[in-house]
Design a protein around this motif. Structure first.
Motif, PDB file in Angstrom:
ATOM      1  N   ILE A  88     -24.022  28.908   7.200  1.00 34.17           N
ATOM      2  CA  ILE A  88     -23.679  28.207   8.431  1.00 34.17           C
ATOM      3  C   ILE A  88     -22.182  28.371   8.667  1.00 34.17           C
ATOM      4  O   ILE A  88     -21.368  28.097   7.770  1.00 34.17           O
ATOM      5  N   VAL A  89     -21.824  28.809   9.871  1.00 31.48           N
ATOM      6  CA  VAL A  89     -20.425  28.997  10.249  1.00 31.48           C
ATOM      7  C   VAL A  89     -20.147  28.110  11.458  1.00 31.48           C
ATOM      8  O   VAL A  89     -20.804  28.258  12.501  1.00 31.48           O
ATOM      9  N   ALA A  90     -19.214  27.193  11.308  1.00 34.58           N
ATOM     10  CA  ALA A  90     -18.881  26.281  12.406  1.00 34.58           C
ATOM     11  C   ALA A  90     -18.272  27.045  13.570  1.00 34.58           C
ATOM     12  O   ALA A  90     -17.509  27.994  13.380  1.00 34.58           O
ATOM     13  N   GLU A  91     -18.639  26.610  14.768  1.00 31.58           N
ATOM     14  CA  GLU A  91     -18.022  27.097  15.999  1.00 31.58           C
ATOM     15  C   GLU A  91     -17.642  25.871  16.814  1.00 31.58           C
ATOM     16  O   GLU A  91     -18.410  25.426  17.668  1.00 31.58           O
ATOM     17  N   GLY A  92     -16.502  25.319  16.501  1.00 33.66           N
ATOM     18  CA  GLY A  92     -16.098  24.066  17.129  1.00 33.66           C
ATOM     19  C   GLY A  92     -16.825  22.897  16.486  1.00 33.66           C
ATOM     20  O   GLY A  92     -17.406  23.020  15.406  1.00 33.66           O
ATOM     21  N   ASP A  93     -16.805  21.761  17.166  1.00 34.69           N
ATOM     22  CA  ASP A  93     -17.399  20.546  16.623  1.00 34.69           C
ATOM     23  C   ASP A  93     -18.880  20.399  16.923  1.00 34.69           C
ATOM     24  O   ASP A  93     -19.569  19.624  16.266  1.00 34.69           O
ATOM     25  N   LYS A  94     -19.383  21.124  17.924  1.00 31.85           N
ATOM     26  CA  LYS A  94     -20.744  20.881  18.400  1.00 31.85           C
ATOM     27  C   LYS A  94     -21.674  22.071  18.310  1.00 31.85           C
ATOM     28  O   LYS A  94     -22.790  22.027  18.822  1.00 31.85           O
ATOM     29  N   ALA A  95     -21.246  23.144  17.681  1.00 34.95           N
ATOM     30  CA  ALA A  95     -22.091  24.343  17.586  1.00 34.95           C
ATOM     31  C   ALA A  95     -21.773  25.080  16.284  1.00 34.95           C
ATOM     32  O   ALA A  95     -20.761  24.833  15.634  1.00 34.95           O
ATOM     33  N   CYS A  96     -22.677  25.983  15.935  1.00 28.66           N
ATOM     34  CA  CYS A  96     -22.480  26.799  14.737  1.00 28.66           C
ATOM     35  C   CYS A  96     -23.281  28.091  14.873  1.00 28.66           C
ATOM     36  O   CYS A  96     -24.090  28.235  15.787  1.00 28.66           O
ATOM     37  N   ARG A  97     -23.034  28.991  13.960  1.00 29.15           N
ATOM     38  CA  ARG A  97     -23.833  30.205  13.844  1.00 29.15           C
ATOM     39  C   ARG A  97     -24.565  30.150  12.524  1.00 29.15           C
ATOM     40  O   ARG A  97     -24.027  29.700  11.514  1.00 29.15           O
ATOM     41  N   VAL A  98     -25.801  30.625  12.544  1.00 33.47           N
ATOM     42  CA  VAL A  98     -26.568  30.820  11.326  1.00 33.47           C
ATOM     43  C   VAL A  98     -26.578  32.325  11.086  1.00 33.47           C
ATOM     44  O   VAL A  98     -27.024  33.088  11.957  1.00 33.47           O
ATOM     45  N   VAL A  99     -26.079  32.753   9.945  1.00 37.36           N
ATOM     46  CA  VAL A  99     -25.989  34.169   9.598  1.00 37.36           C
ATOM     47  C   VAL A  99     -26.957  34.422   8.446  1.00 37.36           C
ATOM     48  O   VAL A  99     -26.826  33.819   7.378  1.00 37.36           O
ATOM     49  N   TRP A 100     -27.928  35.316   8.667  1.00 40.23           N
ATOM     50  CA  TRP A 100     -28.977  35.606   7.681  1.00 40.23           C
ATOM     51  C   TRP A 100     -28.825  37.063   7.267  1.00 40.23           C
ATOM     52  O   TRP A 100     -28.879  37.967   8.112  1.00 40.23           O
ATOM     53  N   THR A 101     -28.634  37.292   5.982  1.00 40.39           N
ATOM     54  CA  THR A 101     -28.408  38.631   5.439  1.00 40.39           C
ATOM     55  C   THR A 101     -29.504  38.961   4.432  1.00 40.39           C
ATOM     56  O   THR A 101     -29.879  38.109   3.627  1.00 40.39           O
ATOM     57  N   VAL A 102     -29.994  40.197   4.476  1.00 41.55           N
ATOM     58  CA  VAL A 102     -31.062  40.635   3.572  1.00 41.55           C
ATOM     59  C   VAL A 102     -30.746  42.037   3.058  1.00 41.55           C
ATOM     60  O   VAL A 102     -30.345  42.907   3.832  1.00 41.55           O
ATOM     61  N   ASP A 103     -30.938  42.247   1.757  1.00 37.13           N
ATOM     62  CA  ASP A 103     -31.006  43.606   1.236  1.00 37.13           C
ATOM     63  C   ASP A 103     -32.254  43.693   0.373  1.00 37.13           C
ATOM     64  O   ASP A 103     -32.655  42.726  -0.266  1.00 37.13           O
ATOM     65  N   LEU A 104     -32.911  44.872   0.437  1.00 40.48           N
ATOM     66  CA  LEU A 104     -34.198  44.990  -0.235  1.00 40.48           C
ATOM     67  C   LEU A 104     -34.567  46.433  -0.517  1.00 40.48           C
ATOM     68  O   LEU A 104     -34.043  47.362   0.088  1.00 40.48           O
ATOM     69  N   LEU A 105     -35.466  46.567  -1.463  1.00 45.58           N
ATOM     70  CA  LEU A 105     -36.104  47.831  -1.819  1.00 45.58           C
ATOM     71  C   LEU A 105     -37.592  47.568  -1.970  1.00 45.58           C
ATOM     72  O   LEU A 105     -37.963  46.486  -2.450  1.00 45.58           O
ATOM     73  N   PRO A 106     -38.440  48.459  -1.611  1.00 41.53           N
ATOM     74  CA  PRO A 106     -38.152  49.746  -0.988  1.00 41.53           C
ATOM     75  C   PRO A 106     -37.776  49.594   0.489  1.00 41.53           C
ATOM     76  O   PRO A 106     -38.153  48.612   1.144  1.00 41.53           O
ATOM     77  N   ASP A 107     -37.067  50.584   0.987  1.00 43.30           N
ATOM     78  CA  ASP A 107     -36.655  50.604   2.390  1.00 43.30           C
ATOM     79  C   ASP A 107     -37.841  50.439   3.324  1.00 43.30           C
ATOM     80  O   ASP A 107     -37.714  49.854   4.401  1.00 43.30           O
ATOM     81  N   ALA A 108     -38.985  50.945   2.931  1.00 50.50           N
ATOM     82  CA  ALA A 108     -40.172  50.924   3.784  1.00 50.50           C
ATOM     83  C   ALA A 108     -40.638  49.507   4.121  1.00 50.50           C
ATOM     84  O   ALA A 108     -41.407  49.312   5.056  1.00 50.50           O
ATOM     85  N   MET A 109     -40.160  48.494   3.405  1.00 45.31           N
ATOM     86  CA  MET A 109     -40.545  47.112   3.688  1.00 45.31           C
ATOM     87  C   MET A 109     -39.705  46.483   4.799  1.00 45.31           C
ATOM     88  O   MET A 109     -40.079  45.444   5.356  1.00 45.31           O
ATOM     89  N   ALA A 110     -38.593  47.087   5.130  1.00 46.12           N
ATOM     90  CA  ALA A 110     -37.707  46.516   6.150  1.00 46.12           C
ATOM     91  C   ALA A 110     -38.409  46.295   7.494  1.00 46.12           C
ATOM     92  O   ALA A 110     -38.212  45.246   8.114  1.00 46.12           O
ATOM     93  N   PRO A 111     -39.244  47.241   7.990  1.00 44.27           N
ATOM     94  CA  PRO A 111     -39.894  46.996   9.277  1.00 44.27           C
ATOM     95  C   PRO A 111     -40.844  45.794   9.275  1.00 44.27           C
ATOM     96  O   PRO A 111     -41.152  45.250  10.336  1.00 44.27           O
ATOM     97  N   ALA A 112     -41.297  45.363   8.130  1.00 46.65           N
ATOM     98  CA  ALA A 112     -42.143  44.169   8.059  1.00 46.65           C
ATOM     99  C   ALA A 112     -41.304  42.899   7.938  1.00 46.65           C
ATOM    100  O   ALA A 112     -41.666  41.854   8.478  1.00 46.65           O
TER     101      ALA A 112
END
Length: 134
Positions: A88-112
């Motif tokens: 969670i990254v604050a953007e002022g007092d009343k909003a924020c960003r949710v940042v979701w990061t993924v790394d995985l193997l095998p690459d072929a699973m990324a489209p799912a």
């Protein structure tokens, strides 16, 4: 190794979003209602049931109050490696960003998996911005 990161702006204070994200055993009630329909948490691993019928197990790696970040690893015979985090990254007092990061193997699973992350982010926004949000 497949890698992707997506984020979404949510019109709630960062503290509200973080309180829901850090409650790793109740994400089906507090963070992604309708996207995850059931969740049990044994203190180490959460077992999820998604609205599309998919079941998953995720080992919680870390919950960092200082960074407002949760990281986890999916446990699956179909994945040789999976690590994800949301922060969670604050953007002022009343909003924020949710940042979701993924790394995985095998690459072929990324489209799912990547479309599920995008749907999950939409569910986060809908849940947290709902007047009925806990």
């Amino acid at each position: 190794m497949a890698y992707f990161q997506h984020e979404i702006r949510v019109e709630v204070p960062a503290s509200t979003a973080w309180d829901a994200l850090r409650d790793v055993g109740n994400l089906h009630r507090r963070l992604v209602r309708g996207f995850v329909t059931d969740c049990t948490f044994d203190g180490e691993t959460r077992h999820l049931r998604f609205a599309n019928g998919v079941a998953a197990a995720e080992r919680i790696v870390a919950v960092s109050d200082a960074d407002r970040r949760v990281s986890w690893s999916a446990i699956s015979e179909r994945l040789s490696h999976h690590h994800a985090s949301a922060r969670i990254v604050a953007e002022g007092d009343k909003a924020c960003r949710v940042v979701w990061t993924v790394d995985l193997l095998p690459d072929a699973m990324a489209p799912a998996i990547e479309p599920m992350v995008l749907a999950g982010l939409q569910a986060i926004r809908a849940t947290l911005e709902s007047p009925a949000a806990p």
